[in-house]
Design an enzyme around this catalytic site. Structure first.
Site, PDB file in Angstrom:
ATOM      1  N   ASP A  16     -10.622   3.793  -5.702  1.00  0.00           N
ATOM      2  CA  ASP A  16      -8.666   3.932  -5.232  1.00  0.00           C
ATOM      3  C   ASP A  16      -8.786   5.561  -6.180  1.00  0.00           C
ATOM      4  O   ASP A  16      -7.582   6.027  -6.922  1.00  0.00           O
ATOM      5  CB  ASP A  16      -8.048   2.786  -5.706  1.00  0.00           C
ATOM      6  CG  ASP A  16      -6.258   2.766  -5.668  1.00  0.00           C
ATOM      7  OD1 ASP A  16      -6.134   4.428  -5.316  1.00  0.00           O
ATOM      8  OD2 ASP A  16      -5.980   2.322  -5.792  1.00  0.00           O
TER       9      ASP A  16
ATOM     10  N   HIS B 244      -2.439   7.525  -9.902  1.00  0.00           N
ATOM     11  CA  HIS B 244      -2.810   6.913 -11.058  1.00  0.00           C
ATOM     12  C   HIS B 244      -3.445   8.424 -11.926  1.00  0.00           C
ATOM     13  O   HIS B 244      -4.057   8.095 -13.770  1.00  0.00           O
ATOM     14  CB  HIS B 244      -3.911   6.489 -10.446  1.00  0.00           C
ATOM     15  CG  HIS B 244      -3.373   5.119  -9.928  1.00  0.00           C
ATOM     16  ND1 HIS B 244      -2.619   3.876 -10.662  1.00  0.00           N
ATOM     17  CD2 HIS B 244      -3.607   4.566  -8.748  1.00  0.00           C
ATOM     18  CE1 HIS B 244      -2.476   3.016  -8.915  1.00  0.00           C
ATOM     19  NE2 HIS B 244      -3.178   3.604  -8.255  1.00  0.00           N
TER      20      HIS B 244
ATOM     21  N   ILE C 283       0.036   5.716 -13.041  1.00  0.00           N
ATOM     22  CA  ILE C 283       0.383   4.248 -13.739  1.00  0.00           C
ATOM     23  C   ILE C 283      -0.828   3.493 -13.649  1.00  0.00           C
ATOM     24  O   ILE C 283      -1.660   4.035 -12.398  1.00  0.00           O
ATOM     25  CB  ILE C 283       1.518   3.485 -12.854  1.00  0.00           C
ATOM     26  CG1 ILE C 283       1.386   3.937 -11.447  1.00  0.00           C
ATOM     27  CG2 ILE C 283       2.804   3.807 -13.130  1.00  0.00           C
ATOM     28  CD1 ILE C 283       1.491   3.047 -10.452  1.00  0.00           C
TER      29      ILE C 283
ATOM     30  N   GLY D 189      -2.662  -1.652  -9.842  1.00  0.00           N
ATOM     31  CA  GLY D 189      -2.149  -3.321  -9.828  1.00  0.00           C
ATOM     32  C   GLY D 189      -3.423  -4.268 -10.290  1.00  0.00           C
ATOM     33  O   GLY D 189      -3.307  -4.989 -11.097  1.00  0.00           O
TER      34      GLY D 189
END
Ligand code: NAI
Length: 742
Positions: A515, A520, A535, A538
């Site tokens: 990803d 991120h 961040i 998830g």
């Protein structure tokens, strides 16, 4: 007091100042004034001609002599500014430090743009831009270490506004402003300030350009005081630009029109819409004065919000509202298959994934997920999202009927069902289908079902629930029977909780699973998305939660893991602590994951489904010892309290704490509160003062609740210790009597 301060001279005693190109013109005036104010001055000058040819030491020497004749301190340096290190070394050798750098040296090689040779271009850049860079970089670390420095860059009105015949010079001069702007930001925390001036003064540079009568009024001495002030330690100016000449000083800043948004939501931006909005784009009425890059980013955020909220073509703060048009057509999109993809991997990927979701060598039980030669080497079951996600990369964009803005896509929910333990290496094939598209008003939800196969065997099924902000309002349905729904946990305290601190590099590690979204890892990109920091994925938090359940209720046995569902409620910042609260309901484990530091729920409505067997709970995160039989009994007592708690509170009116020991050490603590509210049972010490605390071993506890050991006997035999109100223990019977059968 203020009068005294105002009159106080700007003293540079003990400070070391370098002025480049100080052999004549402006530089000489700066050097003389700094020396007069008490500084020790490095008078640098190559001594070449105006076009940058030749060299001579006498240019610098003359100014040094002038300074010394007046009683000042100065040493010469004859290096070109391209030799920045040598010049700074002169300062260190002579005076042991460097406090101020005035980048002033310069040449001119004017000619029309068409006639500008490579040499004309390069030499100008080497002296002005590269020279200032080399000198400043050589001084930078000394300034950083001493937490003090003042730097001047010399631009020019030719750079700010352009000037015929000076393409090379203007470009280099404005380059210096960019350099200064960034140094001001990078130096701020070290008390290093960097400002830029665009001077006008009589010198050999201007003699051929401006008439002599005018030049007579433009003495370099009318510029020098600004430079000296900007370089004083009491001056807090940083990152600014000044025009200066003839004793006048003005500060410059940027101005920006309100501008106009020239595109419509979910539609192509066209040259025609730019043309049609040209007047508004260029209208300086109510113009703003942006000071930083951040303001640019917040303007763009405002634009995106504006587009999404209103679906308009307007400027960010005012304008005409046009109708919202969504690019979603469910009839076309639902049922569309995405291209079949293959995901080939070795042992490396499952190990990388396991490390990405926090598996660690600290826990010996984790070795089977991170050591390929472990005899039980397995994939973490949630690794099943990885091949499925790989199959979606970019594929959504080609689905007919889904014309969406990918900058507004959020991962809303995830469901994963695993049918067989995933192979630890091999090739998996995945096939995605648009299961449904829902209209939630504020946005659209796209349900994507991805089936993943090993050869012909279906190994797992994922449902990605993607929320597209602002893409709702297309008149679609709000719900779907295709949705793998979330479930709220029971209304009782959690049966167990495991917490784990994520590493500050958790997202940097997790992204290696494929990803690559810069959100991120890249702070600037994260800021663009409205986040203070990059961040965590998830799906990474989901991996943490899944392994918490696997540890607590399945002894880390991956064959017991069936499915997981989570809703991503809030972002997690790498480094924060994830706390997973769990409620066991047969083979269904409800879970809620919070960030401990903020108490915000990050995974909501979540659950894990295990195989039907009942598992003994494992160690919990309080460092207490696991495998307790009492861990099975207390939740049962809790269930009873839920049923008849109110009545019990009335009869008992007490708070009991249980300290359960194993091998002589406290292994778990439970509290039965039959005093407050309608009663509750929870794991841990009493939140309200305990009236009575019982300490007994796990085995004896089971003996007592199963009626095989009389509590009084246990007490007198020293097996049961009671602290606090011993009389209240008689009321225990009310609570425990039903468990004699256990
Ligand atoms: P100037 O020609 O009198 O002074 C420049 C000095 O730099 C000279 O003494 C020269 O020998 C020295 N120099 C040139 N190349 C060098 C190198 N490679 N290494 C070390 N020293 C070198 O010119 P002036 O007017 O005093 O210019 C000073 C600065 O102000 C320059 O950067 C110029 O571009 C800038 N400027 C001046 C304006 C004016 O109205 N005088 C207008 C706008 C900018």
């Amino acid at each position: 007091m203020s009068a005294t301060l105002a009159a106080a001279p700007l003293c540079f005693d003990g400070q070391v100042v370098l002025v480049t190109g100080a052999g004549g013109g402006l530089g000489r005036a700066y050097a003389l004034l700094f020396a007069e104010q008490g500084a020790s001055v490095i008078v640098n000058d190559l001594g070449g001609d105006l076009k940058g040819e030749g060299k001579s030491s006498s240019t610098a020497d003359k100014v040094v002599e002038e300074i010394r004749a007046k009683g000042g301190k100065a040493v010469p340096n004859y290096d070109s500014v391209e030799e920045g290190e040598k010049i700074i070394q002169t300062a260190l050798d002579a005076y042991g430090r460097i406090d101020v750098v005035v980048n002033n040296a310069g040449i001119l090689r004017d000619c029309s743009f068409a006639r500008t040779s490579d040499w004309d271009w390069d030499l100008i850049h080497r002296v002005h831009l590269r020279g200032s860079f080399k000198v400043t970089r050589a001084a930078w670390n000394h300034m950083r270490n001493q937490k003090y420095g003042r730097i001047i860059m010399t631009a020019s009105s030719s750079g700010l506004y352009g000037n015929f015949g000076q393409a090379n010079y203007s470009a280099a001069k404005l380059g210096l402003l960019g350099l200064s702007n960034t140094l001001a930001i990078e130096g701020q925390k070290y008390n290093i300030h960097c400002n830029t001036i665009a001077p006008t003064a009589d010198s050999r540079m201007t003699q051929t350009v401006l008439p002599q009568e005018f030049l007579d009024a433009l003495k370099p001495e009318f510029v020098a005081p600004l430079v000296v002030w900007l370089c004083h330690e009491s001056c807090q100016e940083n990152g600014s630009l000044f025009e200066v000449g003839a004793g006048w000083i003005g500060k410059l800043r940027w101005e920006r029109t309100l501008g106009a948004i020239v595109r419509q939501k979910n539609q192509q931006m066209t040259p025609e819409t730019v043309r049609d909005n040209w007047e508004r784009i260029c209208d300086f009425d109510n113009a703003t004065k942006p000071k930083s890059n951040r303001e640019m980013i917040s303007t763009l955020q405002e634009v995106l919000n504006n587009l999404n909220e209103r679906g308009v073509s307007t400027n960010p703060t005012s304008g005409t509202i046009q109708t919202n048009t969504s690019g979603i057509n469910p009839a076309e999109a639902v049922g569309q298959k995405m291209p079949r993809t293959e995901y080939t991997y070795t042992n490396l990927q499952p190990i990388l994934y396991a490390l990405g979701v926090g598996m660690t060598t600290r826990d010996p039980d984790h070795l089977k997920f991170i050591f390929e030669r472990n005899e039980e080497f397995f994939c973490v079951p949630t690794f099943g999202v990885i091949p499925a996600q790989a199959s979606m990369n970019g594929a959504l964009a080609s689905v007919p009927g889904l014309n969406i803005d990918f900058t507004k896509v959020l991962h809303g929910e995830q469901y994963l069902e695993v049918y067989k333990p995933l192979p630890t290496s091999g090739t998996l094939k995945s096939e995605g289908t648009i299961a449904d598209v829902l209209d939630k008003g504020s946005g659209a939800v796209i349900l994507i079902d991805v089936h993943t196969y090993n050869e012909r065997d279906l190994v797992c099924y994922n449902q990605f629930s993607i929320f597209v902000v602002g893409a709702g309002g297309f008149g679609g349905k709000r719900t779907s029977d295709k949705v793998k729904a979330t479930m709220n946990p029971p209304n009782r305290p959690p049966d167990a909780m495991i917490s784990d601190v994520t590493s500050v590099d958790q997202a940097a590690l997790y992204r290696l699973n494929g990803d690559w979204n810069p959100l991120h890892i890249d702070p600037n990109f994260a800021a663009f998305g409205g986040f203070k920091k990059p961040i965590l994925h998830g799906l990474c938090s989901m991996g943490f939660a899944a392994r918490h359940v696997l540890k607590q209720y399945a002894n880390n046995d991956v064959t017991k893991f069936k499915a997981i569902k989570v809703r991503f409620a809030k972002p997690v910042i790498p480094g924060q602590t994830l706390e997973t609260e769990m409620w066991k309901d047969g083979n269904l484990i409800h879970l809620k994951t919070k960030v401990k530091e903020t108490n915000e729920v990050v995974l909501a409505g979540a659950y894990v489904v295990l195989e039907e067997t009942v598992y003994k709970p494992k160690t919990n995160d309080t460092g207490m010892r696991g495998e307790l039989q009492s861990d099975l009994v207390f939740p049962e007592i809790g269930r009873r309290i839920r049923d008849v708690g109110k009545e019990m509170v009335r009869k008992v009116n007490a708070v009991f704490q249980w300290d359960i020991t194993k091998d002589g050490k406290t292994a778990a603590q439970w509290t039965i509160d039959l005093k407050n509210g309608s009663g509750e049972l929870y794991k841990g010490t009493a939140r309200h003062q305990a009236d009575t605390t019982f300490t007994l071993s796990d085995e004896d506890f089971i003996q007592v609740v199963s009626g095989k050991l009389n509590p009084q006997k246990a007490f007198f035999a020293g097996k049961l210790k009671i602290m606090g109100n011993i009389m209240l223990s008689q009321k225990l019977e009310i609570i425990l009597k039903d468990y004699a059968k256990l």
